[in-house]
Design an enzyme around this catalytic site. Structure first.
Site, mmCIF file in Angstrom:
data_model
loop_
_atom_site.group_PDB
_atom_site.id
_atom_site.type_symbol
_atom_site.label_atom_id
_atom_site.label_comp_id
_atom_site.label_asym_id
_atom_site.label_seq_id
_atom_site.Cartn_x
_atom_site.Cartn_y
_atom_site.Cartn_z
ATOM 1 N N HIS A 79 42.350 39.118 47.049
ATOM 2 C CA HIS A 79 43.451 38.869 46.119
ATOM 3 C C HIS A 79 44.778 38.923 46.862
ATOM 4 O O HIS A 79 44.824 39.263 48.047
ATOM 5 C CB HIS A 79 43.423 39.835 44.934
ATOM 6 C CG HIS A 79 43.663 41.273 45.274
ATOM 7 N ND1 HIS A 79 42.783 42.029 46.019
ATOM 8 C CD2 HIS A 79 44.684 42.122 44.954
ATOM 9 C CE1 HIS A 79 43.240 43.266 46.141
ATOM 10 N NE2 HIS A 79 44.400 43.344 45.510
ATOM 11 N N HIS A 96 47.654 40.705 46.744
ATOM 12 C CA HIS A 96 48.537 41.847 46.981
ATOM 13 C C HIS A 96 48.752 42.089 48.475
ATOM 14 O O HIS A 96 47.818 41.980 49.276
ATOM 15 C CB HIS A 96 47.983 43.098 46.309
ATOM 16 C CG HIS A 96 48.131 43.066 44.814
ATOM 17 N ND1 HIS A 96 47.403 43.877 43.969
ATOM 18 C CD2 HIS A 96 48.936 42.316 44.012
ATOM 19 C CE1 HIS A 96 47.745 43.625 42.705
ATOM 20 N NE2 HIS A 96 48.671 42.682 42.711
ATOM 21 N N ASP A 139 49.151 44.579 50.400
ATOM 22 C CA ASP A 139 48.382 45.568 51.153
ATOM 23 C C ASP A 139 46.971 45.084 51.463
ATOM 24 O O ASP A 139 46.217 45.782 52.157
ATOM 25 C CB ASP A 139 48.352 46.915 50.431
ATOM 26 C CG ASP A 139 47.678 46.860 49.071
ATOM 27 O OD1 ASP A 139 47.861 45.854 48.359
ATOM 28 O OD2 ASP A 139 46.965 47.821 48.717
ATOM 29 N N HIS A 140 46.631 43.884 50.991
ATOM 30 C CA HIS A 140 45.336 43.284 51.315
ATOM 31 C C HIS A 140 45.458 42.026 52.173
ATOM 32 O O HIS A 140 44.479 41.620 52.802
ATOM 33 C CB HIS A 140 44.568 42.950 50.028
ATOM 34 C CG HIS A 140 44.092 44.175 49.314
ATOM 35 N ND1 HIS A 140 42.771 44.570 49.280
ATOM 36 C CD2 HIS A 140 44.765 45.119 48.610
ATOM 37 C CE1 HIS A 140 42.662 45.693 48.587
ATOM 38 N NE2 HIS A 140 43.858 46.040 48.166
ATOM 39 N N HIS A 166 42.278 42.909 37.661
ATOM 40 C CA HIS A 166 43.333 43.500 38.485
ATOM 41 C C HIS A 166 44.406 42.451 38.755
ATOM 42 O O HIS A 166 45.596 42.692 38.581
ATOM 43 C CB HIS A 166 42.723 44.010 39.788
ATOM 44 C CG HIS A 166 43.690 44.678 40.707
ATOM 45 N ND1 HIS A 166 44.323 45.848 40.400
ATOM 46 C CD2 HIS A 166 44.118 44.326 41.956
ATOM 47 C CE1 HIS A 166 45.110 46.207 41.414
ATOM 48 N NE2 HIS A 166 45.001 45.298 42.366
ATOM 49 N N ASP A 211 40.044 45.330 44.924
ATOM 50 C CA ASP A 211 40.572 46.343 44.006
ATOM 51 C C ASP A 211 40.017 46.187 42.589
ATOM 52 O O ASP A 211 40.620 46.682 41.631
ATOM 53 C CB ASP A 211 42.100 46.267 43.954
ATOM 54 C CG ASP A 211 42.748 46.862 45.186
ATOM 55 O OD1 ASP A 211 42.025 47.352 46.072
ATOM 56 O OD2 ASP A 211 43.993 46.804 45.283
ATOM 57 N N HIS A 253 40.305 50.849 48.666
ATOM 58 C CA HIS A 253 41.108 52.062 48.793
ATOM 59 C C HIS A 253 40.239 53.313 48.775
ATOM 60 O O HIS A 253 39.169 53.326 48.163
ATOM 61 C CB HIS A 253 42.119 52.168 47.643
ATOM 62 C CG HIS A 253 43.192 51.133 47.670
ATOM 63 N ND1 HIS A 253 44.393 51.314 48.323
ATOM 64 C CD2 HIS A 253 43.238 49.893 47.130
ATOM 65 C CE1 HIS A 253 45.143 50.235 48.165
ATOM 66 N NE2 HIS A 253 44.462 49.355 47.455
#
Length: 255
Positions: free
Chosen positions: A53, A55, A57-58, A111, A128, A166
């Site tokens: 996805h 985001h 942080d990914h 999400h 996530d 995570h």
């Protein structure tokens, strides 16, 4: 195939898979530095990147890795993922020759609306959407969408290993214990998690069998979870309402 969780950023995992010949792929590299370090230390060649996805942080390290190594980047249909070279859709299959691996793409909106998971090599690379003892927050999707996504994942073989984005298991476990304090499987999992974290080990991967026995977001039909939801909001007979009740309670939970 060897599976390595690479800690990154505050609490992310970048998943590294590699074969004995030194060919590797990574999933959700939010930072390129841990990947480069692992490749150098293990003498590996990066061959592909999978993204679940959009985001940051990914995906934050994906473009640098793509440019440095000249590898394909598989990602869902989402213009916000600029590093992508191959767009993937629900039901499609990604087949790699180096390392030799195959993954089914599963659309799991909730999400985010375009979120996908990758299923293959005995692994569920869930991003996530599904965490151990928890699930992702609903930033874009609806409770009905997320519940449908989790229902799909709940049908996977029990020995499938969950690899999520995570290290949230300890915090998720505190909430899960509030919902099902008498769940013996959950108590055993929490003891395991405490031991692993005390040794600074990851709590992942974990089997879907374990999650089905302990994760309240996969257990909205379990009598104990139904009873808990009833105490929270009356008589939520509808599964989606129960899921929404659990999700809203987790969002507000402080321990």
């Amino acid at each position: 195939m060897h599976l390595v969780p690479l800690p990154a950023l505050a609490d992310n995992y970048i998943w590294l898979l590699h074969d004995d010949a030194g060919h590797a792929l990574v999933v959700d590299p939010g930072d390129d530095a841990p990947v480069e370090q692992a490749l150098a230390t293990r003498k590996l060649q990066l061959r592909a990147i999978l993204l679940t996805h959009h985001h940051h942080d990914h995906v934050g390290g994906a473009l640098a890795l793509r440019q440095r190594h000249g590898v394909p980047v598989y990602a869902p249909e989402d213009a916000r993922i600029e590093a992508a070279t191959v767009r993937v859709r629900d039901g499609e299959r990604i087949t790699l020759s180096q390392p030799q691996a195959s993954f089914e793409v599963i659309a799991v909106p909730g999400h985010t609306l375009s979120h996908v998971a990758y299923l293959g090599e005995g692994l569920l690379l869930a991003g996530d959407t599904l965490f151990s003892l928890g699930c992702g927050r609903l930033f874009e999707g609806t409770p009905a969408q997320m519940l449908a996504s989790l229902d799909r994942l709940a049908t996977l073989p029990a020995n499938t290993l969950l690899c999520c984005g995570h290290e949230y298991t300890t915090a998720n476990g505190r909430f899960a214990r509030e919902v099902e304090p008498d769940n013996a499987a959950l108590s055993a999992r929490l003891r395991e998690v405490e031991t692993l974290r005390a040794r600074q080990h990851p709590t992942l991967p974990v089997s879907m069998a374990s999650e089905l026995a302990t994760n309240p977001f996969l257990r909205t039909d379990a009598p104990a979870v139904v009873d808990w939801c009833r105490r929270q909001s009356g008589d939520p007979a509808d599964r989606t309402t129960r899921f929404a009740t659990v999700r809203a309670a987790k969002d507000a939970f402080r321990a």
